[in-house]
Design a protein around this motif. Structure first.
Motif, short mmCIF file in Angstrom:
data_model
loop_
_atom_site.label_atom_id
_atom_site.label_comp_id
_atom_site.label_asym_id
_atom_site.label_seq_id
_atom_site.Cartn_x
_atom_site.Cartn_y
_atom_site.Cartn_z
N LEU A 1 -10.01 45.38 -33.96
CA LEU A 1 -9.09 44.58 -33.41
C LEU A 1 -7.98 44.89 -34.63
N ARG A 2 -8.76 45.51 -35.25
CA ARG A 2 -7.51 45.38 -36.76
C ARG A 2 -6.59 47.15 -36.64
N LYS A 3 -7.90 47.73 -35.92
CA LYS A 3 -7.49 49.38 -35.04
C LYS A 3 -5.83 48.98 -34.75
N ARG A 4 -6.56 47.95 -33.54
CA ARG A 4 -5.88 48.40 -32.09
C ARG A 4 -5.91 46.64 -31.51
N PHE A 5 -4.87 45.94 -31.13
CA PHE A 5 -5.32 44.43 -30.70
C PHE A 5 -5.38 44.65 -29.65
N VAL A 6 -4.66 45.92 -29.04
CA VAL A 6 -5.10 45.87 -26.95
C VAL A 6 -7.16 45.42 -27.45
N TYR A 7 -7.90 46.01 -27.89
CA TYR A 7 -9.07 46.55 -28.03
C TYR A 7 -9.91 44.76 -27.68
N LEU A 8 -8.73 43.44 -27.74
CA LEU A 8 -9.43 42.22 -27.93
C LEU A 8 -9.53 42.86 -26.00
N PHE A 9 -9.08 42.63 -25.42
CA PHE A 9 -8.29 42.59 -23.92
C PHE A 9 -10.46 42.95 -23.32
N TYR A 10 -10.02 44.41 -24.46
CA TYR A 10 -11.43 45.64 -23.87
C TYR A 10 -12.47 44.57 -24.03
N LEU A 11 -12.71 43.69 -24.96
CA LEU A 11 -13.41 43.69 -25.81
C LEU A 11 -14.47 42.79 -24.69
N PHE A 12 -13.84 41.51 -24.06
CA PHE A 12 -14.67 40.79 -22.95
C PHE A 12 -14.72 41.24 -22.16
N TYR A 13 -13.72 42.45 -21.74
CA TYR A 13 -14.67 43.59 -20.01
C TYR A 13 -15.62 43.49 -20.59
N TRP A 14 -16.85 44.78 -21.85
CA TRP A 14 -17.05 45.10 -22.32
C TRP A 14 -18.28 44.20 -22.43
N ALA A 15 -18.12 42.80 -23.04
CA ALA A 15 -18.83 41.60 -23.21
C ALA A 15 -20.34 41.56 -21.68
N PHE A 16 -18.54 41.02 -20.39
CA PHE A 16 -18.92 41.09 -19.38
C PHE A 16 -19.97 41.58 -18.72
N LEU A 274 -0.14 35.95 -38.65
CA LEU A 274 -1.10 37.42 -38.04
C LEU A 274 -0.37 38.15 -37.80
N LEU A 275 0.54 38.46 -37.38
CA LEU A 275 1.33 39.81 -37.57
C LEU A 275 0.98 40.31 -38.96
N TYR A 276 1.39 40.01 -39.98
CA TYR A 276 1.48 40.33 -40.98
C TYR A 276 -0.28 40.81 -40.73
N THR A 277 -1.23 40.44 -41.07
CA THR A 277 -2.18 40.68 -41.11
C THR A 277 -2.59 42.06 -40.47
N PHE A 278 -2.50 41.47 -39.11
CA PHE A 278 -3.04 42.94 -38.57
C PHE A 278 -2.24 44.03 -38.98
N VAL A 279 -0.35 44.24 -39.19
CA VAL A 279 -0.05 45.01 -38.52
C VAL A 279 1.12 45.79 -40.58
#
Length: 446
Positions: A1-16, A274-279
């Motif tokens: 998530l810290r590397k690329r926040f868009v992975y959040l959506f991929y994580l749900f798909y992979w977990a499924f 959160l923006l500060y934390t991630f980026v």
């Protein structure tokens, strides 16, 4: 998530698709930084005892083989590893792998989850490491007698420490609009007090998330490695549960006790954090600007909670002061690392060569705040709100003294990296605050 926040959506798909698919996809995109990974002292002590008694030690885990090998190498006491290579090696599959490795010999097993019960049933000695109540109940129901090495439960002191309660002092800025409007304690202070509690809980939740995102860099930091999660005092899973509980409680209090307008402001504060934390915390200069704005946003939130309009004078002074303090924090970090022989602060966008420029910017920003204060005293607004506004001129030298002292202490490496925490424990700072309070009172009622 810290590397690329868009992975959040991929994580749900992979977990499924299943646990093994999730592990494969994450491992393909990330090699974890396991340097400084905290290991349980109680478990290591028992393992070393077993090693001295002549036992073979095997690290068996459902995690990816690459990562398990790195942990085993760091521990330096294991003879070999059993880990996931072609399937998710947990439960019955792990038992099969262990029995194949043992080749008919008796074995003991250390586990921590209900999925380990099938292995405990077959082993000679069943060791449990911080088992949950549900895990203990399932083990007992299956006829397993557990030798508990580490007790379960949320470590209260570590959880409390993760909240950074000393940072709640920053939320006192919520009361600044009330004080600036000369509102004495009364009904208008009630929503402000509820807002203070709500903001504190949400801020603590974001602090925990920030620490989770900073785990690799915190573990390498000479001082931050003692934080609850970086040191292993507070397990990551428990930290996540604690974080959600704090955040949800804060927003519920905000909505029902203060109102939807403050709740929206609190949501904006959370998004900015959160923006500060991630980026933004890794972008030089943008990070300190965002910190200054977050301080100022607390002042605005106080106005929203109480219905008091915050003046542009107060906002301008707040922005310059808090930008200066944010730069103090960065400079203190660089000074500390320089003293420890470090090169570049991990997880930041600065270098040691930037230190002198950051100091110049911070001092200039502090002096700008004093200048805006002087202009306010001389303005029509000061004459309207205060009986003797000229008395307020006394605040300027007090303010200047405090800022200059803060920066001198920073250059002498006597400043911890958080100036707010320093001020709360500094007698001279409290004396300055008391003098300012006396001057404001005198200007109001003279």
């Amino acid at each position: 998530l810290r590397k690329r926040f868009v992975y959040l959506f991929y994580l749900f798909y992979w977990a499924f698709k299943g646990g093994w698919r999730l592990k494969q996809e994450v491992a393909a995109r990330l090699v974890p930084d396991l340097q400084g990974l905290p290991l349980r002292a109680e478990v290591l002590k028992r393992l070393r005892q077993l090693k001295q008694e002549g036992h073979e030690l095997v690290l068996a885990s459902a995690s990816i083989h690459r990562d398990v090998s790195m942990v085993a190498q760091q521990a330096g006491i294991f003879d070999r590893v059993i880990a996931s290579t072609t399937s998710n090696l947990k439960g019955a599959r792990k038992l099969e792998a262990i029995e194949a490795d043992a080749a008919g010999r008796p074995f003991s097993y250390m586990g921590d989850a209900s999925v380990d019960v099938v292995i405990w049933q077959k082993c000679q000695t069943a060791y449990a490491v911080a088992p949950s109540r549900a895990t203990r109940f399932k083990a007992v129901a299956s006829g397993v007698k557990l030798d508990v090495l580490v007790a379960d439960g949320l470590p209260f002191q570590a959880a409390k420490k993760s909240m950074r309660l000393q940072q709640w002092a920053k939320n006192a800025l919520l009361f600044l609009p009330l004080l600036a409007a000369h509102q004495s304690p009364g009904p208008m202070w009630v929503p402000a007090l509820w807002a203070f509690l709500a903001l504190g809980l949400v801020a603590s939740s974001t602090y925990i998330w920030n620490d989770l995102m900073d785990l690799p860099s915190d573990r390498k930091h000479p001082r931050k490695k003692r934080r609850p999660m970086a040191s292993g005092e507070l397990p990551i899973f428990q930290a996540l549960v604690w974080m959600k509980l704090l955040g949800a409680s804060g927003f519920l209090i905000s909505y029902f006790a203060v109102g939807w307008a403050f709740t929206c402001t609190l949501l904006i504060y959370t998004i900015c954090t959160l923006l500060y934390t991630f980026v933004l915390k890794r972008v030089a200069f943008v990070d300190v600007l965002m910190l200054g704005m977050l301080y100022t946003l607390r002042v605005l939130a106080g106005g929203v909670a109480t219905g008091i309009e915050v003046s542009s004078w107060l906002l301008a002074i707040s922005l310059f002061v808090f930008l200066s303090l944010a730069l103090v924090k960065r400079c203190a970090e660089l000074e500390f690392l320089q003293q420890e022989g470090g090169d570049t602060p991990p997880g930041r966008g600065y270098q040691m060569s930037d230190l002198s420029y950051l100091v110049s910017m911070g001092i200039s920003s502090g002096f700008m705040a004093v200048m805006v204060l002087a202009l306010y005293v001389d303005s029509q607004n000061g004459s309207i709100l205060y009986s003797e506004p000229k008395i307020l001129w006394g605040i300027c030298p007090v303010f200047l003294f405090w800022l200059m002292r803060i920066w001198i202490l920073t250059s002498r490496r006597e400043m911890i990296d958080d100036p707010v925490h320093f001020a709360l424990n500094d007698k001279q700072s409290w004396l300055c605050f008391a003098l300012v309070a006396v001057l404001v009172f005198a200007a109001s009622f003279a």
